[in-house]
Design an enzyme around this catalytic site. Structure first.
Site, PDB file in Angstrom:
ATOM      1  N   LYS A 177      39.851  35.569  49.505  1.00  0.00           N
ATOM      2  CA  LYS A 177      40.220  36.319  50.562  1.00  0.00           C
ATOM      3  C   LYS A 177      41.619  35.880  51.207  1.00  0.00           C
ATOM      4  O   LYS A 177      42.133  34.849  50.597  1.00  0.00           O
ATOM      5  CB  LYS A 177      39.175  35.905  51.530  1.00  0.00           C
ATOM      6  CG  LYS A 177      37.844  36.529  51.167  1.00  0.00           C
ATOM      7  CD  LYS A 177      37.710  37.951  51.121  1.00  0.00           C
ATOM      8  CE  LYS A 177      36.397  38.550  51.118  1.00  0.00           C
ATOM      9  NZ  LYS A 177      35.721  38.375  50.005  1.00  0.00           N
TER      10      LYS A 177
HETATM   11  C1  LIG Z   1      32.846  43.840  52.232  1.00  0.00           C
HETATM   12  C2  LIG Z   1      32.138  42.624  51.884  1.00  0.00           C
HETATM   13  N1  LIG Z   1      31.024  42.233  52.652  1.00  0.00           N
HETATM   14  C3  LIG Z   1      30.590  41.250  52.377  1.00  0.00           C
HETATM   15  C4  LIG Z   1      30.965  40.094  51.553  1.00  0.00           C
HETATM   16  C5  LIG Z   1      30.287  38.945  51.266  1.00  0.00           C
HETATM   17  O1  LIG Z   1      30.944  37.662  51.659  1.00  0.00           O
HETATM   18  P1  LIG Z   1      30.476  36.285  51.073  1.00  0.00           P
HETATM   19  O2  LIG Z   1      30.968  36.281  49.533  1.00  0.00           O
HETATM   20  O3  LIG Z   1      31.354  35.405  51.564  1.00  0.00           O
HETATM   21  O4  LIG Z   1      29.146  35.978  51.196  1.00  0.00           O
HETATM   22  C6  LIG Z   1      32.317  40.530  50.711  1.00  0.00           C
HETATM   23  C7  LIG Z   1      32.777  39.453  50.154  1.00  0.00           C
HETATM   24  O5  LIG Z   1      33.087  39.380  48.738  1.00  0.00           O
HETATM   25  C8  LIG Z   1      32.829  41.561  50.907  1.00  0.00           C
HETATM   26  O6  LIG Z   1      33.904  41.936  50.341  1.00  0.00           O
END
Ligand SMILES: Cc1ncc(COP(=O)(O)O)c(C=O)c1O
Length: 378
Positions: A177
């Site tokens: 990110k």
């Molecule tokens: C659009 C979107 N939603 C939710 C997530 C979930 O985030 P995390 O991986 O921090 O749980 C991500 C992460 O990859 C994402 O790209």
């Protein structure tokens, strides 16, 4: 091999993490509110709560919006699976609506058509860092939870940073990110009640004024450690530079890939909406074999991946809700052709040129039907 992503961490993060390690307070310490306050200030949001992942933040945001058993949440099928899974966590139903072919975000008209008397929330996703049309969705009169996991640095056309409109908005800090803490996330909100509920539920349902072992509601362990928050503070200090570097790499890609016929590039900023660059995802020309392109790029030393597959066509969603091809044609067309290329702040201009050359070579290669594959003669 040129990798898809690589985090940028430096001396400042090391220094801040070392201070935490020496302090002996690795969790529930002062770096958590320090990171939250700095993040909220940066965005101009009233409140921020650090959580263990973007997924955890989205889950808590939906609970705070009142989503529960049998409710419906209107959302995009073109997203990372977590934005739909969190709806299932609360035994509610994700109701998908098709996306806009230019921004690849939830189409407000399609979303409006999907709203029923059971709709408890709308869950737009700022996909690939491009601001979803939240102002249009606000007109539908439902609570909104924004998936801003990919959108740190994005700005709406009225000048409001994504995550600062007052709805619950959730950012993700996974290693690829714009800002990373390894794993982690942040929920921003304009509502003090939401902040209080999220802070309690991320910490096993513990009430602010109670002792450690008294809990007045169901909670989870969705806390972010002080170590992670220290990394986040260091990343936040250099966020402008990180975002600018990503935008610079995107500019190089736009120039290098522009001449490839039929290749579709991420939409440029328009009408004042501004992307917070997260990934560089192209759509291969119609008729090109995207999966073959991934294999051939790897052979040429370039990592890439299909990104993203349509959620409604994943086995879990097909089996549970009976989804089939053809329901959301824009999403399905985009998902079938989308290809993420290497993208991170330290990617150099010569590397971008190398990726572009490799992609051109791969796309120029005549497609040969594989064994057992029937291609109509047209
Ligand atoms: C659009 C979107 N939603 C939710 C997530 C979930 O985030 P995390 O991986 O921090 O749980 C991500 C992460 O990859 C994402 O790209």
């Amino acid at each position: 091999m040129i990798p898809l992503a690589r985090p940028v961490l430096g001396d400042r993060e090391l220094e801040l993490v070392e201070a935490v390690l020496r302090s002996g307070q690795l969790s529930l310490g002062p770096r958590v509110p320090a990171f939250e306050d700095a993040f909220a200030r940066r965005l101009g949001a009233a409140h921020a709560s650090a959580v263990s992942s973007g997924t955890a933040g989205l889950h808590l945001a939906l609970r705070a919006a009142g989503v529960s058993d049998g409710d419906e949440v209107v959302t995009s099928p073109f997203s990372f699976v977590a934005s739909a899974n969190v709806v299932l966590y609360e035994r509610a139903r994700p109701v998908f609506a098709d996306i806009d072919p230019v921004t690849l975000n939830l189409d407000p008209q399609a979303a409006a058509a999907a709203v029923t008397h059971r709709t408890t929330a709308l869950l737009p996703v700022h996909i690939f860092g491009y601001p979803a049309d939240v102002p249009a969705l606000e007109g539908l009169g439902c609570p909104i939870v924004e998936d801003a996991c990919e959108a740190l640095g994005a700005v709406h056309r009225d000048g409001t940073p994504v995550g600062a409109r007052g709805h619950s908005a959730v950012f993700g800090f996974y290693a690829n990110k714009q800002l990373t803490t390894g794993e982690g996330g942040m929920l921003t909100t304009g509502d003090a009640g939401t902040k209080a509920r999220v802070d309690s539920e991320r910490n096993q349902g513990r009430a602010e004024d109670m002792g450690w072992l008294d809990h007045d509601r169901l909670g989870f362990n969705y806390r972010l450690s002080d170590i992670a928050c220290a990394i986040g503070l260091g990343q936040l200090e250099r966020l402008d530079g990180l975002l600018a570097a990503r935008a610079r790499v995107a500019g190089w890609y736009r120039e290098a890939l522009g001449p490839i016929e039929g290749l579709e590039l991420p939409c440029p900023d328009h009408d004042g909406d501004r992307r917070g660059w997260f990934v560089f995802v192209v759509q291969v020309p119609r008729g090109a074999d995207r999966d073959d392109a991934v294999r051939e790029l790897a052979r040429l030393g370039v990592q890439s991946k299909p990104y993203l597959p349509a959620i409604h066509l994943m086995s879990l969603y097909r089996e549970r809700f009976g989804h089939r091809e053809g329901e959301f044609p824009v999403c399905e067309d985009v998902a079938a052709r989308s290809l993420a290329l290497p993208f991170f702040p330290e990617l150099t201009e010569p590397e971008v040129a190398e990726v572009a050359r490799a992609l051109q070579t791969v796309l120029e290669k005549p497609t040969v039907p594989g064994p057992g594959t029937y291609r109509s003669p047209s």
